[in-house]
Design a protein around this motif. Structure first.
Motif, PDB file in Angstrom:
ATOM      1  N   SER A 189       0.838  -1.190   0.000  1.00 56.09           N
ATOM      2  CA  SER A 189       0.000   0.000   0.000  1.00 56.09           C
ATOM      3  C   SER A 189       0.877   1.245   0.000  1.00 56.09           C
ATOM      4  CB  SER A 189      -0.914   0.027   1.222  1.00 56.09           C
ATOM      5  OG  SER A 189      -1.662   1.235   1.227  1.00 56.09           O
TER       6      SER A 189
ATOM      7  N   ASP B 205      -0.576   4.145   0.598  1.00 58.04           N
ATOM      8  CA  ASP B 205      -1.362   5.089   1.372  1.00 58.04           C
ATOM      9  C   ASP B 205      -0.557   5.680   2.530  1.00 58.04           C
ATOM     10  OD1 ASP B 205      -3.919   6.376   1.672  1.00 58.04           O
ATOM     11  OD2 ASP B 205      -4.110   5.261   3.544  1.00 58.04           O
TER      12      ASP B 205
ATOM     13  N   PHE C 116       1.434  10.249  -1.038  1.00 54.84           N
ATOM     14  CA  PHE C 116       0.504   9.296  -1.649  1.00 54.84           C
ATOM     15  C   PHE C 116      -0.721   9.017  -0.794  1.00 54.84           C
ATOM     16  CE2 PHE C 116       4.252   8.361  -4.093  1.00 54.84           C
ATOM     17  CZ  PHE C 116       3.745   8.030  -5.333  1.00 54.84           C
TER      18      PHE C 116
ATOM     19  N   GLN D 186      -4.023   6.005  -1.183  1.00 51.51           N
ATOM     20  CA  GLN D 186      -4.480   4.847  -1.942  1.00 51.51           C
ATOM     21  C   GLN D 186      -5.836   4.412  -1.428  1.00 51.51           C
ATOM     22  OE1 GLN D 186      -1.591   1.746  -2.509  1.00 51.51           O
ATOM     23  NE2 GLN D 186      -3.121   0.243  -3.111  1.00 51.51           N
TER      24      GLN D 186
ATOM     25  N   GLU E 233      -7.495  -0.131  -5.470  1.00 52.10           N
ATOM     26  CA  GLU E 233      -6.521  -0.150  -6.561  1.00 52.10           C
ATOM     27  C   GLU E 233      -6.207   1.242  -7.103  1.00 52.10           C
ATOM     28  OE1 GLU E 233      -8.184  -2.813  -9.453  1.00 52.10           O
ATOM     29  OE2 GLU E 233      -7.557  -4.591  -8.332  1.00 52.10           O
ATOM     30  N   ARG E 234      -6.878   2.271  -6.577  1.00 47.23           N
ATOM     31  CA  ARG E 234      -6.654   3.634  -7.056  1.00 47.23           C
ATOM     32  C   ARG E 234      -5.586   4.327  -6.211  1.00 47.23           C
ATOM     33  NH1 ARG E 234     -12.233   3.329  -6.634  1.00 47.23           N
ATOM     34  NH2 ARG E 234     -12.203   4.872  -4.972  1.00 47.23           N
ATOM     35  N   ILE E 235      -4.641   4.994  -6.889  1.00 46.76           N
ATOM     36  CA  ILE E 235      -3.625   5.761  -6.182  1.00 46.76           C
ATOM     37  C   ILE E 235      -3.662   7.206  -6.646  1.00 46.76           C
ATOM     38  CG2 ILE E 235      -2.073   3.844  -5.633  1.00 46.76           C
ATOM     39  CD1 ILE E 235      -0.374   4.640  -8.059  1.00 46.76           C
TER      40      ILE E 235
ATOM     41  N   THR F 164      -3.705   3.587 -11.160  1.00 45.53           N
ATOM     42  CA  THR F 164      -4.112   2.324 -10.558  1.00 45.53           C
ATOM     43  C   THR F 164      -2.879   1.509 -10.210  1.00 45.53           C
ATOM     44  OG1 THR F 164      -4.294   1.285 -12.730  1.00 45.53           O
ATOM     45  CG2 THR F 164      -6.305   2.233 -11.801  1.00 45.53           C
TER      46      THR F 164
ATOM     47  N   TRP G  35       2.264  -0.145 -11.084  1.00 46.60           N
ATOM     48  CA  TRP G  35       1.337   0.970 -11.200  1.00 46.60           C
ATOM     49  C   TRP G  35       1.279   1.471 -12.629  1.00 46.60           C
ATOM     50  CZ3 TRP G  35       3.876   5.143  -7.573  1.00 46.60           C
ATOM     51  CH2 TRP G  35       4.836   5.874  -8.255  1.00 46.60           C
TER      52      TRP G  35
END
Length: 114
Positions: free
Chosen positions: A6, A8, A31, A33, A36-38, A55, A61
């Motif tokens: 991750s 995130d 970042f 997250q 699956e979206r970043i 993604t 990515w």
């Protein structure tokens, strides 16, 4: 590779870049997250304001980015990258990018800072 990587809440900086790029060691990426979206906001060095969205699947990515540099020029591009976990637990991304709004392409390596 671990499919539970991750991004995130992580902060990364550029450690290497090709001459056509504007990201440097002074550029910090923050970042987020969601599944699956970043997303990331980045700035520093030649980049005054940058945003990426994309993604992530497993350790790969696929992102689009848009940014403004110190000369107030806007630029956009696309990149694909491979995310790896370093021995100390930090993340590293080897990213292959290509400008879409101008000429140029290259490779950037990002590493997480604690």
């Amino acid at each position: 590779m671990n499919n539970n990587i991750s991004l995130d809440g992580r902060t990364m900086v550029g450690v290497t870049n090709t001459d056509d790029g504007e990201v440097s060691g002074d550029t910090k990426f923050h970042f987020e997250q969601d599944g699956e979206r970043i997303y990331a906001h980045y700035e520093g060095g030649d980049v005054v304001d940058g945003h990426l969205v994309g993604t992530v699947e497993g350790n790969h990515w696929d992102i689009r980015y848009t940014q403004i540099n110190r000369n107030h020029e806007t630029a956009t591009g696309h990149s694909v990258g491979v995310i790896e976990v370093l021995e100390d637990g930090r993340l590293r991304v080897e990213d292959e990018w290509k400008w879409e709004s101008q000429r140029g392409s290259g490779e950037t390596v990002l590493e997480e800072v604690k």
